[in-house]
Design an enzyme around this catalytic site. Structure first.
Site, PDB file in Angstrom:
ATOM      1  N   LYS A  17       0.832  -1.227   0.000  1.00  0.00           N
ATOM      2  CA  LYS A  17       0.000   0.000   0.000  1.00  0.00           C
ATOM      3  C   LYS A  17       0.850   1.255   0.000  1.00  0.00           C
ATOM      4  O   LYS A  17       2.026   1.242   0.392  1.00  0.00           O
ATOM      5  CB  LYS A  17      -0.951   0.004   1.204  1.00  0.00           C
ATOM      6  CG  LYS A  17      -0.294  -0.114   2.588  1.00  0.00           C
ATOM      7  CD  LYS A  17       0.247   1.186   3.157  1.00  0.00           C
ATOM      8  CE  LYS A  17       1.017   0.980   4.453  1.00  0.00           C
ATOM      9  NZ  LYS A  17       1.824   2.123   4.875  1.00  0.00           N
ATOM     10  N   ASP A 145      -2.223  -2.117   9.884  1.00  0.00           N
ATOM     11  CA  ASP A 145      -2.328  -2.120   8.416  1.00  0.00           C
ATOM     12  C   ASP A 145      -2.889  -3.434   7.869  1.00  0.00           C
ATOM     13  O   ASP A 145      -3.142  -3.533   6.668  1.00  0.00           O
ATOM     14  CB  ASP A 145      -0.945  -1.904   7.773  1.00  0.00           C
ATOM     15  CG  ASP A 145      -0.395  -0.505   8.023  1.00  0.00           C
ATOM     16  OD1 ASP A 145      -1.163   0.364   8.487  1.00  0.00           O
ATOM     17  OD2 ASP A 145       0.803  -0.294   7.754  1.00  0.00           O
TER      18      ASP A 145
HETATM   19  P1  ATP Z   1       4.977  -1.164   9.032  1.00  0.00           P
HETATM   20  O1  ATP Z   1       3.871  -2.079   8.568  1.00  0.00           O
HETATM   21  O2  ATP Z   1       5.398  -1.355  10.456  1.00  0.00           O
HETATM   22  O3  ATP Z   1       4.814   0.267   8.599  1.00  0.00           O
HETATM   23  P2  ATP Z   1       6.775  -1.551   6.866  1.00  0.00           P
HETATM   24  O4  ATP Z   1       5.674  -1.619   5.889  1.00  0.00           O
HETATM   25  O5  ATP Z   1       7.686  -0.363   6.771  1.00  0.00           O
HETATM   26  O6  ATP Z   1       6.265  -1.679   8.309  1.00  0.00           O
HETATM   27  P3  ATP Z   1       7.438  -4.367   6.795  1.00  0.00           P
HETATM   28  O7  ATP Z   1       8.200  -4.907   5.645  1.00  0.00           O
HETATM   29  O8  ATP Z   1       6.019  -4.719   6.901  1.00  0.00           O
HETATM   30  O9  ATP Z   1       7.692  -2.818   6.788  1.00  0.00           O
HETATM   31  O10 ATP Z   1       8.164  -4.878   8.120  1.00  0.00           O
HETATM   32  C1  ATP Z   1       8.717  -4.132   9.154  1.00  0.00           C
HETATM   33  C2  ATP Z   1       9.510  -5.086  10.091  1.00  0.00           C
HETATM   34  O11 ATP Z   1       8.658  -6.127  10.545  1.00  0.00           O
HETATM   35  C3  ATP Z   1      10.661  -5.785   9.378  1.00  0.00           C
HETATM   36  O12 ATP Z   1      11.842  -5.080   9.542  1.00  0.00           O
HETATM   37  C4  ATP Z   1      10.710  -7.162  10.020  1.00  0.00           C
HETATM   38  O13 ATP Z   1      11.632  -7.192  11.076  1.00  0.00           O
HETATM   39  C5  ATP Z   1       9.335  -7.372  10.629  1.00  0.00           C
HETATM   40  N1  ATP Z   1       8.497  -8.386   9.950  1.00  0.00           N
HETATM   41  C6  ATP Z   1       7.644  -9.208  10.541  1.00  0.00           C
HETATM   42  N2  ATP Z   1       6.993  -9.994   9.651  1.00  0.00           N
HETATM   43  C7  ATP Z   1       7.448  -9.658   8.439  1.00  0.00           C
HETATM   44  C8  ATP Z   1       7.147 -10.115   7.127  1.00  0.00           C
HETATM   45  N3  ATP Z   1       6.275 -11.077   6.888  1.00  0.00           N
HETATM   46  N4  ATP Z   1       7.763  -9.506   6.110  1.00  0.00           N
HETATM   47  C9  ATP Z   1       8.664  -8.511   6.362  1.00  0.00           C
HETATM   48  N5  ATP Z   1       9.007  -8.083   7.579  1.00  0.00           N
HETATM   49  C10 ATP Z   1       8.394  -8.623   8.627  1.00  0.00           C
END
Ligand code: ATP
Length: 310
Positions: A17, A145
């Site tokens: 998103k 989210d």
């Molecule tokens: P947020 O949803 O917190 O805004 P984001 O979209 O910036 O995060 P994500 O890739 O969703 O980033 O992941 C953030 C952190 O969550 C990663 O650094 C990782 O340590 C952890 N994490 C947990 N599950 C997952 C997953 N399935 N994929 C990626 N990261 C994950």
């Protein structure tokens, strides 16, 4: 509980998103911030394949740094599978294969997309038969989210971002995303926002912000006109993300110079989302940015939420 005969494996695709608008209120005592946001699901997808197993396990592909994604209970997809198993009183496990395309810690909700996909995949694999409303309720317990990744499209999120209402968006919006090799931690960016606000005395003496998505944002989405939407793009976290990563401001400037209408940091960053007037211009912007050594992707939105592929 009785489970219907179920398939050998279930493949679900869920989108990343962009936050087209992100207003952040004051920090609550529990550490969370009140939000008013507009999510748009874009055509950059996570694939999750669920297979029967006695225990719970995860494999991940599509990431450069294998250590970036935890494979245990810290993984949101693992938590989603276990939460569903508990809620459905399912006694077995699942082997989850995650094929990532959404950048890790990129501000595009990749982990949340994995969790939403895992809920839908396990529900189908185990024959749980939960309603979308029940899956939504579990999704909200996993993270702010996650419900949006389940529903997709364009939606207004309030509360922590998890109270969702669909927003009408006409047509298609073309975005060029500039991803970064290095992620940005969401808590670090929110912490920086708090620190910047403390320094400036912002919000301190103000009444609670009226956290609503401004009408012009919703009108622009309804019009389907990217020029209108470009004028309303806004992210309260942008200053904090740019403080941590000053190069993001350069990327936005470069994107606009290359022909994008406007650009913002997506969520907590560091992904930059550049809105373009149409697909041809987006391709042009993409190739100019690539020549500058950046890693741009052309995507479009809105797209549907977590869906069974096979
Ligand atoms: P947020 O949803 O917190 O805004 P984001 O979209 O910036 O995060 P994500 O890739 O969703 O980033 O992941 C953030 C952190 O969550 C990663 O650094 C990782 O340590 C952890 N994490 C947990 N599950 C997952 C997953 N399935 N994929 C990626 N990261 C994950």
């Amino acid at each position: 509980m009785i489970f219907a005969t179920s398939p050998e494996s279930v493949h679900v695709r869920a989108p990343g998103k962009i936050n087209v608008f992100l207003g952040v209120g004051e920090r609550h005592e529990d550490g969370y911030h009140a939000l008013a946001t507009v999510f748009q699901a874009v055509s950059l997808y996570e694939d999750v394949i669920a297979r029967h197993a006695d225990d719970f396990s995860i494999t991940v592909s599509g990431v450069d740094d294998a250590d970036a994604v935890p494979l245990d209970d810290r993984n949101l997809a693992m938590r989603a599978a276990k939460l569903l198993a508990t809620a459905a009183e399912y006694r077995g496990g699942v082997a989850l294969e995650i094929r990532k395309n959404v950048p890790v810690a990129g501000g595009m909700g990749g982990g949340s997309a994995d969790a939403a996909a895992a809920l839908v995949a396990c529900d189908a694999l185990w024959g749980t038969g939960f309603s979308l409303a029940r899956l939504h309720e579990l999704a909200a317990r996993l993270g702010a989210d996650v419900p949006f990744a389940l529903h997709g499209g364009t939606a207004v999120g309030t509360g922590r971002g998890d109270q969702l209402n669909p927003a009408l968006a006409r047509g298609r919006f073309d975005w060029v995303l500039v991803t970064s090799d290095e992620g940005l931690s969401t808590p670090v960016v929110y912490g920086r926002l708090d620190a910047l606000r403390d320094e400036e005395g912002a919000l301190a003496d103000d009444p609670p912000l009226s956290l609503e998505v401004p009408i012009p944002v919703l009108q622009a989405l309804r019009s389907g006109d990217p020029h209108q939407l470009a004028e309303t793009l806004f992210n309260d976290l942008q200053a904090a993300a740019v403080y941590e990563r000053p190069d993001l401001a350069d990327t936005i400037r470069l994107g606009v110079r290359a022909g994008a209408l406007h650009g913002i940091v997506s969520g907590s960053g560091p992904t930059v989302a550049l809105l373009c007037a149409g697909p041809e211009i987006a391709q042009e912007v993409q190739s100019i940015l690539r020549e500058s050594g950046l890693d741009p992707l052309h995507v479009h939105g809105p797209v549907p939420g977590a869906r069974i592929i096979s």
